[in-house]
Design a protein around this motif. Structure first.
Motif, PDB file in Angstrom:
ATOM      1  N   HIS A 203       7.846   4.896  11.549  1.00 33.47           N
ATOM      2  CA  HIS A 203       8.269   6.306  11.600  1.00 33.47           C
ATOM      3  C   HIS A 203       8.276   6.937  10.205  1.00 33.47           C
ATOM      4  O   HIS A 203       9.097   7.809   9.910  1.00 33.47           O
ATOM      5  CB  HIS A 203       9.654   6.441  12.244  1.00 33.47           C
ATOM      6  CG  HIS A 203       9.716   5.922  13.649  1.00 33.47           C
ATOM      7  ND1 HIS A 203       9.181   6.598  14.726  1.00 33.47           N
ATOM      8  CD2 HIS A 203      10.230   4.757  14.139  1.00 33.47           C
ATOM      9  CE1 HIS A 203       9.376   5.894  15.826  1.00 33.47           C
ATOM     10  NE2 HIS A 203      10.001   4.772  15.510  1.00 33.47           N
ATOM     11  N   GLN A 204       7.363   6.475   9.359  1.00 33.04           N
ATOM     12  CA  GLN A 204       7.232   7.004   8.015  1.00 33.04           C
ATOM     13  C   GLN A 204       5.800   7.508   7.805  1.00 33.04           C
ATOM     14  O   GLN A 204       4.851   6.927   8.335  1.00 33.04           O
ATOM     15  CB  GLN A 204       7.548   5.925   6.969  1.00 33.04           C
ATOM     16  CG  GLN A 204       8.973   5.418   7.013  1.00 33.04           C
ATOM     17  CD  GLN A 204       9.987   6.481   6.631  1.00 33.04           C
ATOM     18  OE1 GLN A 204       9.702   7.360   5.816  1.00 33.04           O
ATOM     19  NE2 GLN A 204      11.173   6.408   7.226  1.00 33.04           N
ATOM     20  N   PRO A 205       5.634   8.591   7.043  1.00 31.64           N
ATOM     21  CA  PRO A 205       4.271   9.093   6.789  1.00 31.64           C
ATOM     22  C   PRO A 205       3.464   8.126   5.934  1.00 31.64           C
ATOM     23  O   PRO A 205       4.020   7.376   5.124  1.00 31.64           O
ATOM     24  CB  PRO A 205       4.516  10.421   6.065  1.00 31.64           C
ATOM     25  CG  PRO A 205       5.880  10.309   5.491  1.00 31.64           C
ATOM     26  CD  PRO A 205       6.669   9.432   6.410  1.00 31.64           C
ATOM     27  N   VAL A 206       2.163   8.151   6.120  1.00 37.05           N
ATOM     28  CA  VAL A 206       1.235   7.318   5.357  1.00 37.05           C
ATOM     29  C   VAL A 206       0.264   8.238   4.628  1.00 37.05           C
ATOM     30  O   VAL A 206      -0.348   9.122   5.240  1.00 37.05           O
ATOM     31  CB  VAL A 206       0.474   6.338   6.270  1.00 37.05           C
ATOM     32  CG1 VAL A 206      -0.602   5.595   5.480  1.00 37.05           C
ATOM     33  CG2 VAL A 206       1.435   5.345   6.902  1.00 37.05           C
ATOM     34  N   LEU A 207       0.124   8.022   3.329  1.00 41.31           N
ATOM     35  CA  LEU A 207      -0.745   8.851   2.497  1.00 41.31           C
ATOM     36  C   LEU A 207      -2.190   8.379   2.629  1.00 41.31           C
ATOM     37  O   LEU A 207      -2.494   7.210   2.392  1.00 41.31           O
ATOM     38  CB  LEU A 207      -0.293   8.779   1.040  1.00 41.31           C
ATOM     39  CG  LEU A 207      -1.063   9.642   0.033  1.00 41.31           C
ATOM     40  CD1 LEU A 207      -0.858  11.121   0.323  1.00 41.31           C
ATOM     41  CD2 LEU A 207      -0.627   9.312  -1.390  1.00 41.31           C
TER      42      LEU A 207
END
Length: 282
Positions: A74-78
């Motif tokens: 549930h974390q953004p990925v660059l």
């Protein structure tokens, strides 16, 4: 005659065409059953479509390691980050200023040319001036709609994954954040071949011109070093011109009909493989 007219009237009356009660009941029950059976049929068809359409995207998301990581953590990925902006703007505007200045200087020379020259001299200066000014204006437009970051973020309340784009429409404007469905964006071409060509270009510019000349005599070594130096400088100039004017190394990401620029000299996750997997080519 009166009896005959009453008979004809009763025959033509609409109620005279009524069917017997048993037949009417049978037909009515059949019609009601058919009407009640229609909604379940539509629901069944819709469920069949959902059953065969839904797994395609869900399986695609689960198969990709980047998308699966976003779902699990549930974390953004660059996926992408632009190179240092200030250095880039200085180089671009320096090239644009020099090129435009050369074009304007050609216009100045047209006004101070001595008399008695051939008829084609002045038009030649004008054509060269127009060409350089056009190139300069084209370079000035390069930082427009340039992405700063490209991320995959989790959907709102467990919804579909989103693609977050952060960029500026103009270099002096504030960063604009756009979030769209991950299946709603496309790229103009794959980043892999572009990165390979950029790596080869950097290798050619940074290659040592004295490598492999130990066995040559001094005169031949000097001659070879001079030839390599000229070739390297010409190659470097051509590559810089290619990057600045032809916008080599730039890939466009299209979202809702608007194209944003990705500079492949910046950071790309998995050497661009993540972007190539997630975003289809238009």
């Amino acid at each position: 005659m009166a009896a005959f007219s009453r008979g004809v009237t009763s025959f033509l009356h609409p109620h005279a065409f009524r069917l017997p009660s048993t037949l009417r009941a049978t037909l009515l029950n059949t019609r009601l059953q058919a009407t009640r059976a229609l909604p379940p049929t539509r629901q069944f068809s819709a469920s069949i479509l959902r059953r065969y359409a839904a797994p395609s995207r869900s399986s695609y998301v689960q198969a990709d390691p980047v998308l699966r990581s976003v779902i699990q953590t549930h974390q953004p990925v660059l996926l992408y980050k632009e190179p240092p902006r200030n250095n880039y703007l200085m180089k671009v505007y320096a090239w644009a200023t020099v090129t435009t200045g050369i074009g304007l200087y050609n216009f100045y020379w047209v006004s101070v040319l001595p008399e008695g020259l051939s008829f084609f001299v002045a038009p030649t200066y004008i054509v060269i001036g127009i060409a350089f000014c056009a190139i300069g204006i084209h370079i000035y437009q390069r930082p427009v709609r340039r992405l700063a970051t490209l991320e995959v973020v989790p959907g709102y309340r467990g919804g579909r994954l989103q693609l977050r784009l952060t960029g500026r429409k103009e270099p002096w404007a504030k960063d604009q954040v756009i979030e769209t469905d991950i299946f709603n964006a496309t790229i103009s071409e794959k980043t892999g071949p572009m990165l390979a060509e950029i790596v080869e270009a950097n290798r050619a510019r940074q290659q040592s011109i004295t490598q492999g000349l130990e066995h040559l005599s001094i005169p031949l070594k000097v001659w070879e070093i001079m030839a390599r130096w000229v070739e390297q400088k010409w190659t470097s100039f051509f590559l810089r011109f290619k990057f600045a004017v032809l916008q080599f190394g730039i890939i466009h990401v299209e979202v809702d009909g608007v194209k944003w620029k990705i500079d492949c000299t910046g950071y790309l996750r998995e050497q661009g493989a993540a972007v190539d997997r997630i975003l289809p080519v238009e």
